[in-house]
Design an enzyme around this catalytic site. Sequence first.
Site, PDB file in Angstrom:
ATOM      1  CB  SER A  69      -0.926   0.021   1.235  1.00  0.00           C
ATOM      2  OG  SER A  69      -0.162   0.109   2.428  1.00  0.00           O
TER       3      SER A  69
ATOM      4  CB  ILE B 196       5.387   5.375   0.245  1.00  0.00           C
ATOM      5  CG1 ILE B 196       4.863   6.756   0.663  1.00  0.00           C
ATOM      6  CG2 ILE B 196       6.776   5.506  -0.371  1.00  0.00           C
ATOM      7  CD1 ILE B 196       5.655   7.390   1.781  1.00  0.00           C
TER       8      ILE B 196
ATOM      9  NE  ARG C 137       2.208  -6.544   9.299  1.00  0.00           N
ATOM     10  CZ  ARG C 137       1.834  -5.825  10.348  1.00  0.00           C
ATOM     11  NH1 ARG C 137       1.957  -6.310  11.563  1.00  0.00           N
ATOM     12  NH2 ARG C 137       1.332  -4.609  10.175  1.00  0.00           N
TER      13      ARG C 137
ATOM     14  CB  VAL D  98      10.217  -5.793   8.475  1.00  0.00           C
ATOM     15  CG1 VAL D  98       9.967  -5.802   6.978  1.00  0.00           C
ATOM     16  CG2 VAL D  98       9.284  -4.825   9.200  1.00  0.00           C
TER      17      VAL D  98
ATOM     18  CG  ASN E 132       7.795   1.659   2.059  1.00  0.00           C
ATOM     19  OD1 ASN E 132       7.733   2.877   2.093  1.00  0.00           O
ATOM     20  ND2 ASN E 132       6.696   0.898   1.995  1.00  0.00           N
TER      21      ASN E 132
ATOM     22  CE1 TYR F  19       6.238   6.667  11.812  1.00  0.00           C
ATOM     23  CE2 TYR F  19       6.714   9.017  11.763  1.00  0.00           C
ATOM     24  CZ  TYR F  19       6.516   7.817  11.103  1.00  0.00           C
ATOM     25  OH  TYR F  19       6.593   7.780   9.735  1.00  0.00           O
TER      26      TYR F  19
ATOM     27  CB  VAL G 189       3.134  10.726   1.404  1.00  0.00           C
ATOM     28  CG1 VAL G 189       2.987  10.295  -0.054  1.00  0.00           C
ATOM     29  CG2 VAL G 189       4.582  11.085   1.706  1.00  0.00           C
TER      30      VAL G 189
ATOM     31  CB  THR H  11      -0.481   7.209   1.503  1.00  0.00           C
ATOM     32  OG1 THR H  11      -0.251   7.611   2.864  1.00  0.00           O
ATOM     33  CG2 THR H  11       0.739   7.513   0.650  1.00  0.00           C
TER      34      THR H  11
END
Length: 240
Positions: A12, A14, A34, A55, A75, A138, A171, A173
């Site tokens: 999905s 980026i 996933r 990851v 990513n 984050y 972004v 998205t």
Amino acid sequence: MTRRVLITGGGSGIGRALARAFAEADDKVTISGRRMDALRETDGGRGMECRKADVTDEASVAALFDASFDVVIANAGGGTAGRLRNITLEDWNRTLAVNLTGTFLTFRAALEGMGAGGRLIAMASTASLKGGPTIAAYAASKHGVLGLVRSVALEVAKRGITCNAICPGFVDTPLAEAAAQAVQERYGLERAAAEARVVEGNPVGRLVAPSEVVAAARFLASPEASMVNGHALSVSGGEV
């Protein structure tokens, strides 16, 4: 020359835009994530290899590298928003695991077989370069990604490999859509006002287009970027 390109989190946003752009440039693209249904939607008949992987899991990441890649883009990412007093240890650990540990595991495995001309790219964030009142976990994880990138860059320079980070602002998205919706509901704003608040840190005053992040990645992956190493490329309209 056809290159082998791996993009984690390719299902999905980026990651999807990156995968399609590299595939359209005739690179041999592998995407991981996933959810196989999301990966197959990204592929859409373009001939990508879709691999299910987490990851944050060492063995799962290692299994992706049964062959070497020329370009690896870490990513996959995510995080929980909230003021520090409301962030649980589980929130904290989950955010660091996917953003920082995931990048570490991906890059470490990539370097086992990567040769001269190889490109490591981390999808970081403007949160790698500044903090924010509700993004402590984050921002900490993304600051860590940038430290990792700068350190790895020094390790691999003499091997003809580069390691860089892209630091986008918000972004356009589904994640930005969710952020705008949350602001809209929290403050009782009209849609346009909510989106304006989301992008108020961007001097240009709009969301970053996925194609603009793709262009940065395509440059960093190119032969012409061989002397760009350890760099944090901000794609944010001057936010940082």
